[in-house]
Design a protein around this motif. Sequence first.
Motif, mmCIF file in Angstrom:
data_model
loop_
_atom_site.group_PDB
_atom_site.id
_atom_site.type_symbol
_atom_site.label_atom_id
_atom_site.label_comp_id
_atom_site.label_asym_id
_atom_site.label_seq_id
_atom_site.Cartn_x
_atom_site.Cartn_y
_atom_site.Cartn_z
ATOM 1 N N MET A 1 0.909 -1.330 0.254
ATOM 2 C CA MET A 1 0.107 -0.035 0.077
ATOM 3 C C MET A 1 0.926 1.161 0.038
ATOM 4 N N PRO A 2 0.824 2.183 -1.060
ATOM 5 C CA PRO A 2 1.854 3.194 -1.037
ATOM 6 C C PRO A 2 1.313 4.346 -0.149
ATOM 7 N N LEU A 3 2.365 5.200 0.452
ATOM 8 C CA LEU A 3 2.025 6.423 1.218
ATOM 9 C C LEU A 3 1.485 7.167 0.259
ATOM 10 N N THR A 4 0.440 7.953 0.699
ATOM 11 C CA THR A 4 -0.426 9.060 -0.048
ATOM 12 C C THR A 4 -0.006 10.251 0.642
ATOM 13 N N VAL A 5 0.239 11.258 -0.142
ATOM 14 C CA VAL A 5 0.457 12.809 0.337
ATOM 15 C C VAL A 5 -0.433 13.705 -0.633
ATOM 16 N N HIS A 6 -0.962 14.903 0.208
ATOM 17 C CA HIS A 6 -1.928 15.821 -0.538
ATOM 18 C C HIS A 6 -1.316 16.923 -0.660
ATOM 19 N N GLY A 7 -1.069 17.682 -1.744
ATOM 20 C CA GLY A 7 -0.435 18.842 -1.966
ATOM 21 C C GLY A 7 0.974 19.254 -1.663
ATOM 22 N N ILE A 8 1.429 20.250 -1.803
ATOM 23 C CA ILE A 8 2.805 20.897 -1.781
ATOM 24 C C ILE A 8 3.163 20.810 -0.326
ATOM 25 N N PRO A 9 2.447 21.046 0.658
ATOM 26 C CA PRO A 9 2.938 21.039 2.002
ATOM 27 C C PRO A 9 3.506 19.717 2.515
ATOM 28 N N GLU A 10 2.529 18.816 2.127
ATOM 29 C CA GLU A 10 2.895 17.406 2.349
ATOM 30 C C GLU A 10 4.094 16.725 1.755
ATOM 31 N N ILE A 11 4.222 17.130 0.338
ATOM 32 C CA ILE A 11 5.351 16.930 -0.341
ATOM 33 C C ILE A 11 6.672 17.366 0.447
ATOM 34 N N LEU A 12 6.500 18.574 0.714
ATOM 35 C CA LEU A 12 7.717 19.266 1.516
ATOM 36 C C LEU A 12 8.075 18.503 2.562
ATOM 37 N N ALA A 13 7.187 17.790 3.316
ATOM 38 C CA ALA A 13 7.383 17.104 4.547
ATOM 39 C C ALA A 13 8.030 15.948 4.331
ATOM 40 N N LEU A 14 8.168 15.373 3.193
ATOM 41 C CA LEU A 14 8.784 13.918 2.884
ATOM 42 C C LEU A 14 10.317 14.353 2.705
#
Length: 152
Positions: free
Chosen positions: A1-14
């Motif tokens: 099951m892949p991790l799912t992120v939503h939007g730019i702020p959650e991408i930055l947190a990766l």
Amino acid sequence: MPLTVHGIPEILALNGRDLGHSDWKEITQELIDAYAAVSGDRQWIHTDVERAAAGPYGRTIAHGYMVLSWGIPMFGELLQVRGVGRALNYGVNRVRYPAPVPVGSRVRLHASVTGVTGVAHGGVRMDRSFTFELEGSPKPACVAESLTHFYP
């Protein structure tokens, strides 16, 4: 099951996150032949089963670029990005092929996010470390840094 992120702020947190491993993918002669037909690279080490049997690896080997091309679909097994307007492949850095990939072997992707930085128009660039592991081999099949831009 892949991790799912939503939007730019959650991408930055990766930034700095290890995303783990994809599923294994078996290298078949049919895949190699299909890639040869599409790419036009019909070098005997990939497509001539009889000649390759007498060659340095004892059988055909996968094209390096074929393995590299699996980065995006295999990465999709690890991470899904939602809530962005578009994602664009920006490029690939430092591609190396440390080990040949013989027909009948299996490959999987290990990926981590090595950087996330802002780009123009409110987007971000995600830098990812890709290591294509070759089952049973101390050396990977391919290592690369993959770059993708995400925009709102």
